[in-house]
Structure formats: C-alpha cells, structure tokens
Design a protein around this motif. Structure first.
Motif, PDB file in Angstrom:
ATOM      1  N   THR A  26       0.769  -1.087   0.004  1.00 16.11           N
ATOM      2  CA  THR A  26       0.074  -0.046  -0.102  1.00 16.11           C
ATOM      3  C   THR A  26       0.895   1.204   0.047  1.00 16.11           C
ATOM      4  O   THR A  26       0.422   2.067  -0.723  1.00 16.11           O
ATOM      5  CB  THR A  26      -0.947   0.064   1.252  1.00 16.11           C
ATOM      6  OG1 THR A  26      -1.739  -1.086   1.168  1.00 16.11           O
ATOM      7  CG2 THR A  26      -1.769   1.378   1.157  1.00 16.11           C
ATOM      8  N   ASP A  30       0.855   3.956  -2.595  1.00 17.64           N
ATOM      9  CA  ASP A  30       0.353   5.374  -2.446  1.00 17.64           C
ATOM     10  C   ASP A  30       1.507   6.259  -2.943  1.00 17.64           C
ATOM     11  O   ASP A  30       1.023   7.464  -3.234  1.00 17.64           O
ATOM     12  CB  ASP A  30       0.271   5.699  -0.660  1.00 17.64           C
ATOM     13  CG  ASP A  30       0.038   6.788  -0.382  1.00 17.64           C
ATOM     14  OD1 ASP A  30      -0.884   7.447  -0.781  1.00 17.64           O
ATOM     15  OD2 ASP A  30       1.089   7.261   0.465  1.00 17.64           O
ATOM     16  N   ARG A  49      -6.362   6.639   1.553  1.00 15.61           N
ATOM     17  CA  ARG A  49      -5.322   5.707   2.133  1.00 15.61           C
ATOM     18  C   ARG A  49      -5.682   4.562   2.850  1.00 15.61           C
ATOM     19  O   ARG A  49      -5.216   3.428   2.721  1.00 15.61           O
ATOM     20  CB  ARG A  49      -4.264   6.380   2.500  1.00 15.61           C
ATOM     21  CG  ARG A  49      -3.447   7.431   1.770  1.00 15.61           C
ATOM     22  CD  ARG A  49      -2.364   8.292   2.317  1.00 15.61           C
ATOM     23  NE  ARG A  49      -1.700   8.989   1.441  1.00 15.61           N
ATOM     24  CZ  ARG A  49      -1.712  10.421   1.661  1.00 15.61           C
ATOM     25  NH1 ARG A  49      -2.431  11.053   2.500  1.00 15.61           N
ATOM     26  NH2 ARG A  49      -0.898  11.008   0.761  1.00 15.61           N
ATOM     27  N   LEU A  52      -7.556   2.152   0.588  1.00 16.05           N
ATOM     28  CA  LEU A  52      -6.770   1.340  -0.063  1.00 16.05           C
ATOM     29  C   LEU A  52      -5.884   0.288   0.725  1.00 16.05           C
ATOM     30  O   LEU A  52      -5.733  -0.896   0.300  1.00 16.05           O
ATOM     31  CB  LEU A  52      -5.630   2.302  -0.517  1.00 16.05           C
ATOM     32  CG  LEU A  52      -4.537   1.851  -1.520  1.00 16.05           C
ATOM     33  CD1 LEU A  52      -5.364   1.202  -2.824  1.00 16.05           C
ATOM     34  CD2 LEU A  52      -3.760   3.016  -1.967  1.00 16.05           C
ATOM     35  N   LEU A  53      -5.488   0.388   2.056  1.00 20.78           N
ATOM     36  CA  LEU A  53      -4.947  -0.412   2.808  1.00 20.78           C
ATOM     37  C   LEU A  53      -5.972  -1.614   3.086  1.00 20.78           C
ATOM     38  O   LEU A  53      -5.457  -2.920   3.015  1.00 20.78           O
ATOM     39  CB  LEU A  53      -4.430   0.126   4.268  1.00 20.78           C
ATOM     40  CG  LEU A  53      -3.867  -0.935   5.125  1.00 20.78           C
ATOM     41  CD1 LEU A  53      -2.855  -1.394   4.698  1.00 20.78           C
ATOM     42  CD2 LEU A  53      -3.730  -0.210   6.464  1.00 20.78           C
ATOM     43  N   VAL A  56      -6.052  -3.743  -0.265  1.00 25.63           N
ATOM     44  CA  VAL A  56      -4.980  -4.310  -0.412  1.00 25.63           C
ATOM     45  C   VAL A  56      -4.748  -5.786   0.530  1.00 25.63           C
ATOM     46  O   VAL A  56      -4.792  -6.912   0.071  1.00 25.63           O
ATOM     47  CB  VAL A  56      -3.666  -3.680  -0.466  1.00 25.63           C
ATOM     48  CG1 VAL A  56      -2.568  -4.516  -0.485  1.00 25.63           C
ATOM     49  CG2 VAL A  56      -3.686  -2.781  -1.825  1.00 25.63           C
TER      50      VAL A  56
END
Length: 66
Positions: A26, A30, A49, A52-53, A56
């Motif tokens: 990530t 990023d 963010r 996204l973490l 993933v």
C-alpha cells in the motif's frame, strides 16, 4: 497456508505477515499515486489511504485463504 506461523517459538496468526506485506504494498502504491497527482482530485486523502490499505490486505487474505 497454515493458520499459524511459528516465529521465534511463538505462534502468530498467518494474517499478521500478510498485513505487514499489504502495508508495504500500500505504501508503494500510495507513493505512485501521489507522484501521479491523484490526490488533487480525491476528496479525503487519509480516508482514501485507509480504504486502499483495507482493500489490499483484503485481497491478499482472499488470495491466500481461497
């Protein structure tokens, strides 16, 4: 993949190394998205963010435990 991994004699859940790898992946994604300037059009970068973490790490967990 086993559900637990022995590390220095202690058993840890297998998701812990997956989470650490997902966090590293990530971070790389990023940095790539930041260099492309994507965060200028994102409403809330910190929320983006965090999601996204979660995505993933979720994909890594599904790939391993499927």
């Amino acid at each position: 993949m086993p559900r637990e991994i022995a590390v220095l004699g202690a058993f840890i859940p297998a998701l812990v190394p997956l989470f650490i790898g997902g966090a590293a992946l990530t971070w790389l994604v990023d940095r790539l998205l930041a260099s492309l300037g994507l965060y200028r059009v994102v409403w809330h970068p910190a929320l983006f963010r965090a999601s996204l973490l979660a995505c993933v790490c979720g994909l890594l967990g599904l790939a391993v435990y499927r």
